[in-house]
Design a protein around this motif. Structure first.
Motif, PDB file in Angstrom:
ATOM      1  N   LEU A   1       0.963  -1.076   0.186  1.00 54.81           N
ATOM      2  CA  LEU A   1       0.118   0.241   0.619  1.00 54.81           C
ATOM      3  C   LEU A   1       1.096   1.554  -0.225  1.00 54.81           C
ATOM      4  O   LEU A   1       2.031   1.362   0.317  1.00 54.81           O
ATOM      5  CB  LEU A   1      -1.162  -0.221   0.928  1.00 54.81           C
ATOM      6  N   ARG A   2      -0.336   2.088  -0.825  1.00 52.95           N
ATOM      7  CA  ARG A   2       0.797   3.538  -0.426  1.00 52.95           C
ATOM      8  C   ARG A   2       1.066   4.251   1.137  1.00 52.95           C
ATOM      9  O   ARG A   2       0.389   3.586   1.491  1.00 52.95           O
ATOM     10  CB  ARG A   2      -0.095   4.418  -1.250  1.00 52.95           C
ATOM     11  N   LYS A   3       2.151   4.759   0.675  1.00 57.23           N
ATOM     12  CA  LYS A   3       2.236   4.998   2.715  1.00 57.23           C
ATOM     13  C   LYS A   3       0.972   6.092   3.027  1.00 57.23           C
ATOM     14  O   LYS A   3       0.789   6.138   4.623  1.00 57.23           O
ATOM     15  CB  LYS A   3       3.627   6.671   2.476  1.00 57.23           C
ATOM     16  N   ARG A   4       0.315   6.714   2.624  1.00 53.78           N
ATOM     17  CA  ARG A   4      -0.388   7.906   2.823  1.00 53.78           C
ATOM     18  C   ARG A   4      -2.169   6.787   3.562  1.00 53.78           C
ATOM     19  O   ARG A   4      -1.987   6.663   4.541  1.00 53.78           O
ATOM     20  CB  ARG A   4      -1.607   8.635   1.896  1.00 53.78           C
ATOM     21  N   GLU A   5      -1.636   5.798   2.957  1.00 54.47           N
ATOM     22  CA  GLU A   5      -2.904   4.463   3.635  1.00 54.47           C
ATOM     23  C   GLU A   5      -2.394   4.178   4.951  1.00 54.47           C
ATOM     24  O   GLU A   5      -3.441   3.556   5.407  1.00 54.47           O
ATOM     25  CB  GLU A   5      -3.108   3.809   2.133  1.00 54.47           C
ATOM     26  N   ARG A   6      -0.964   3.383   4.021  1.00 48.42           N
ATOM     27  CA  ARG A   6      -0.698   2.412   5.869  1.00 48.42           C
ATOM     28  C   ARG A   6      -0.989   3.665   6.730  1.00 48.42           C
ATOM     29  O   ARG A   6      -0.651   2.200   7.585  1.00 48.42           O
ATOM     30  CB  ARG A   6       1.095   2.022   4.790  1.00 48.42           C
ATOM     31  N   ARG A   7      -0.837   4.480   6.539  1.00 45.06           N
ATOM     32  CA  ARG A   7      -0.375   5.164   8.225  1.00 45.06           C
ATOM     33  C   ARG A   7      -1.937   5.199   8.375  1.00 45.06           C
ATOM     34  O   ARG A   7      -2.641   5.479   9.810  1.00 45.06           O
ATOM     35  CB  ARG A   7       0.385   6.862   7.891  1.00 45.06           C
ATOM     36  N   HIS A   8      -3.206   5.402   7.435  1.00 47.41           N
ATOM     37  CA  HIS A   8      -4.230   5.720   8.038  1.00 47.41           C
ATOM     38  C   HIS A   8      -4.527   4.098   9.143  1.00 47.41           C
ATOM     39  O   HIS A   8      -4.973   4.185   9.798  1.00 47.41           O
ATOM     40  CB  HIS A   8      -5.352   6.483   7.069  1.00 47.41           C
TER      41      HIS A   8
ATOM     42  N   VAL B   1      -7.515  12.595  13.474  1.00 48.99           N
ATOM     43  CA  VAL B   1      -7.066  12.565  11.616  1.00 48.99           C
ATOM     44  C   VAL B   1      -7.253  12.391  11.178  1.00 48.99           C
ATOM     45  O   VAL B   1      -7.875  12.336  10.122  1.00 48.99           O
ATOM     46  CB  VAL B   1      -5.619  13.245  12.014  1.00 48.99           C
ATOM     47  N   THR B   2      -7.374  10.835  11.300  1.00 49.31           N
ATOM     48  CA  THR B   2      -7.782  10.086  10.228  1.00 49.31           C
ATOM     49  C   THR B   2      -8.982  10.091   9.568  1.00 49.31           C
ATOM     50  O   THR B   2      -9.188  10.363   8.319  1.00 49.31           O
ATOM     51  CB  THR B   2      -7.308   8.605   9.883  1.00 49.31           C
ATOM     52  N   ILE B   3      -9.806   9.923  10.259  1.00 50.81           N
ATOM     53  CA  ILE B   3     -11.221  10.086  10.614  1.00 50.81           C
ATOM     54  C   ILE B   3     -11.367  11.539   9.746  1.00 50.81           C
ATOM     55  O   ILE B   3     -12.387  11.221   8.867  1.00 50.81           O
ATOM     56  CB  ILE B   3     -11.984  10.627  11.966  1.00 50.81           C
ATOM     57  N   ARG B   4     -11.342  12.367  10.021  1.00 49.31           N
ATOM     58  CA  ARG B   4     -11.669  13.617   9.683  1.00 49.31           C
ATOM     59  C   ARG B   4     -11.149  13.443   8.124  1.00 49.31           C
ATOM     60  O   ARG B   4     -12.008  13.571   7.028  1.00 49.31           O
ATOM     61  CB  ARG B   4     -11.025  14.660  10.467  1.00 49.31           C
TER      62      ARG B   4
ATOM     63  N   GLU C   1     -12.975  11.117   5.904  1.00 47.27           N
ATOM     64  CA  GLU C   1     -14.718  11.328   6.057  1.00 47.27           C
ATOM     65  C   GLU C   1     -14.888   9.465   6.900  1.00 47.27           C
ATOM     66  O   GLU C   1     -15.856   9.060   6.353  1.00 47.27           O
ATOM     67  CB  GLU C   1     -15.059  11.998   4.793  1.00 47.27           C
ATOM     68  N   LEU C   2     -14.753   8.585   7.897  1.00 49.10           N
ATOM     69  CA  LEU C   2     -15.087   7.922   8.204  1.00 49.10           C
ATOM     70  C   LEU C   2     -16.456   7.663   9.482  1.00 49.10           C
ATOM     71  O   LEU C   2     -15.627   8.534  10.292  1.00 49.10           O
ATOM     72  CB  LEU C   2     -12.968   7.183   9.231  1.00 49.10           C
ATOM     73  N   PRO C   3     -17.198   6.527   9.872  1.00 45.09           N
ATOM     74  CA  PRO C   3     -17.811   6.852   9.874  1.00 45.09           C
ATOM     75  C   PRO C   3     -17.777   6.946  11.545  1.00 45.09           C
ATOM     76  O   PRO C   3     -17.087   5.559  12.093  1.00 45.09           O
ATOM     77  CB  PRO C   3     -19.162   6.313   9.765  1.00 45.09           C
ATOM     78  N   GLU C   4     -17.410   7.935  12.168  1.00 52.28           N
ATOM     79  CA  GLU C   4     -17.948   7.235  14.215  1.00 52.28           C
ATOM     80  C   GLU C   4     -18.167   6.417  14.501  1.00 52.28           C
ATOM     81  O   GLU C   4     -17.225   5.704  15.262  1.00 52.28           O
ATOM     82  CB  GLU C   4     -18.043   9.144  14.718  1.00 52.28           C
ATOM     83  N   SER C   5     -19.566   5.946  14.037  1.00 49.71           N
ATOM     84  CA  SER C   5     -20.160   4.909  14.668  1.00 49.71           C
ATOM     85  C   SER C   5     -19.039   3.315  15.035  1.00 49.71           C
ATOM     86  O   SER C   5     -19.162   2.567  15.250  1.00 49.71           O
ATOM     87  CB  SER C   5     -21.740   4.492  13.973  1.00 49.71           C
TER      88      SER C   5
ATOM     89  N   LEU D   1     -14.411   0.419   7.109  1.00 53.20           N
ATOM     90  CA  LEU D   1     -13.139   1.371   7.518  1.00 53.20           C
ATOM     91  C   LEU D   1     -12.358   1.629   6.760  1.00 53.20           C
ATOM     92  O   LEU D   1     -11.330   2.108   6.577  1.00 53.20           O
ATOM     93  CB  LEU D   1     -12.594   1.077   8.959  1.00 53.20           C
ATOM     94  N   VAL D   2     -11.733   0.286   6.168  1.00 54.47           N
ATOM     95  CA  VAL D   2     -10.152  -0.168   5.504  1.00 54.47           C
ATOM     96  C   VAL D   2     -11.638   0.504   3.947  1.00 54.47           C
ATOM     97  O   VAL D   2     -10.481   1.427   2.809  1.00 54.47           O
ATOM     98  CB  VAL D   2      -9.923  -1.243   5.346  1.00 54.47           C
ATOM     99  N   LEU D   3     -12.566   0.138   3.765  1.00 54.33           N
ATOM    100  CA  LEU D   3     -12.562   0.160   2.498  1.00 54.33           C
ATOM    101  C   LEU D   3     -13.286   2.238   2.028  1.00 54.33           C
ATOM    102  O   LEU D   3     -12.520   2.531   1.787  1.00 54.33           O
ATOM    103  CB  LEU D   3     -14.242   0.218   2.065  1.00 54.33           C
ATOM    104  N   ARG D   4     -13.393   2.539   3.375  1.00 55.44           N
ATOM    105  CA  ARG D   4     -13.513   3.927   3.263  1.00 55.44           C
ATOM    106  C   ARG D   4     -12.522   4.537   3.107  1.00 55.44           C
ATOM    107  O   ARG D   4     -12.043   5.946   2.523  1.00 55.44           O
ATOM    108  CB  ARG D   4     -13.985   4.482   4.818  1.00 55.44           C
ATOM    109  N   VAL D   5     -11.498   4.120   3.826  1.00 55.98           N
ATOM    110  CA  VAL D   5     -10.476   5.174   3.621  1.00 55.98           C
ATOM    111  C   VAL D   5      -9.879   4.817   2.608  1.00 55.98           C
ATOM    112  O   VAL D   5      -9.320   5.986   1.999  1.00 55.98           O
ATOM    113  CB  VAL D   5      -8.554   4.121   4.690  1.00 55.98           C
TER     114      VAL D   5
END
Length: 283
Positions: free
Chosen positions: A22-29, A81-84, A87-91, A128-132
Motif C-alpha cells: 500500500l501507499r504510505k498515506r493509506e498505510r498510515r491511516h 485526524v484519520t477520521i476527519r 471522512e470515516l463513520p465514527e459509529s 473502515l478499510v474500504l472508506r480509507v
C-alpha cells in the motif's frame, strides 16, 4: 508523528494488514485504526479492565468533540485526524468498543450471538478499510463483511486453547458443542478429542465458504487494495490449510504462519489473482 506499524501487526499476526504493497498515506491511516483496535482489545483481553475500556471510550468521545482535550492522547489524536481526513463513520469505532466490552461480559455464544458479535468486532474494520480507500458501496460492504467475519472465525479456531485456558472464553457455539457431544471441560486437555475436532472442522468448512464468497471483493477492486485483500485472504487460507494439516488438533498445536509462508502469501497476492487452493475445499 507516531509510528503504529508494530502495534498494528500484533493485532493480526497471521494476516498482513497495512503492508508494504500500500501507499504510505493509506498505510498510515490503517495502522492508526489497527492500533486503536489493538489497544482496546488489550484492555479487554489482557488486562480485563472494564473501567479502563470505558475510560478509553470516553476519551475517544472527548477527542471527537469540538473542543480540544486538555491532555490529548497521541493515538486518539492521530486517529481523529484519520477520521476527519478520510471522512470515516465514527459509529464503526464505537461498534468495535461495544464488541470488546461484550468480551468482558459474555464468555460463551450460540450461533446467533457469535455472528452478532462478529458484526461488531470484525466487520467494522473492513468497512473502515474500504472508506480509507474512498469506497462507500453497500455491495462492497457486504463482501467485506463476509471476509471480516471469516477472519474473525479463523482467529477463534486457531485460538480455542488460549481462549479457554487464559480467559475461560468459548467462541465455538454451544449448540455445536452439544451436537458433537463436547463438554467444555474437554477444552482444557492437551490433545483434541474427536468430537471437538469435528466441531472445529465443521466451522473451518463454514469459514472457508465465507472467505470463498469474499474473494469477489478483490476481483471487483483494483490496484493496491485488491493486492492487499488477496494477501489477507491468502493468509487466512494458509491458516485453514494448516488446521487441516494438523487434523484440527487445536489443543496440541497453536497455528502460527512462519515468516517464509507470510512472504509467500504477499508475493502470491502480487503475482496471481487466482483464488488459493485452500479456499476451494480440503479433503
Amino acid at each position: 508523528m507516531t509510528d503504529y506499524t508494530a502495534l498494528a501487526a500484533t493485532h493480526y499476526e497471521n494476516f498482513p494488514v497495512g503492508s508494504w504493497v500500500l501507499r504510505k498515506r493509506e498505510r498510515r491511516h490503517l495502522h492508526r485504526i489497527y492500533a486503536f483496535a489493538r489497544t482496546a482489545d488489550d484492555l479487554a483481553d489482557e488486562l480485563r479492565d472494564a473501567r479502563a475500556l470505558a475510560a478509553f471510550r470516553e476519551a475517544l468521545s472527548v477527542h471527537l468533540g469540538e473542543a480540544r482535550p486538555p491532555e490529548p492522547t497521541p493515538l486518539l489524536h492521530d486517529l481523529v485526524v484519520t477520521i476527519r481526513e478520510c471522512e470515516l463513520p465514527e459509529s464503526l469505532f464505537f461498534d468495535l468498543l461495544d464488541a470488546f466490552a461484550l468480551d468482558l461480559e459474555v464468555t460463551s455464544h450460540d450461533r446467533e450471538s457469535l455472528f452478532a458479535y462478529c458484526r461488531k468486532s470484525a466487520d467494522p474494520v473492513g468497512r473502515l478499510v474500504l472508506r480509507v480507500f474512498g469506497h462507500d458501496d453497500a455491495s462492497l460492504d457486504a463482501l467485506s463483511d463476509r471476509i471480516c467475519t471469516g477472519l474473525q472465525l479463523v482467529n477463534h479456531l486457531q485460538d480455542v486453547r488460549e481462549d479457554w485456558r487464559e480467559r475461560r472464553r468459548v467462541y465455538l457455539p454451544r449448540e455445536d458443542l452439544a451436537r458433537f457431544s463436547v463438554s467444555v471441560d474437554e477444552l482444557g486437555g492437551d490433545s483434541t478429542p474427536p468430537g471437538l475436532r469435528a466441531v472445529v472442522r465443521d466451522w473451518a468448512d463454514t469459514t472457508r465458504a465465507m472467505l470463498r464468497e469474499g474473494w469477489e471483493l478483490p476481483r471487483r477492486l483494483h490496484g493496491r487494495l485488491a493486492v492487499e485483500l488477496r494477501a489477507i485472504l491468502r493468509g487466512a487460507a494458509a491458516v485453514l490449510g494448516q488446521l487441516h494439516a494438523i487434523d484440527y488438533d487445536v489443543l496440541a498445536t497453536h497455528v502460527r504462519l512462519p515468516r517464509r509462508t507470510k512472504v509467500g502469501v504477499l508475493l502470491g497476492a502480487v503475482f496471481s489473482r487466482r483464488m488459493p487452493a485452500e479456499l476451494h475445499g480440503l479433503r
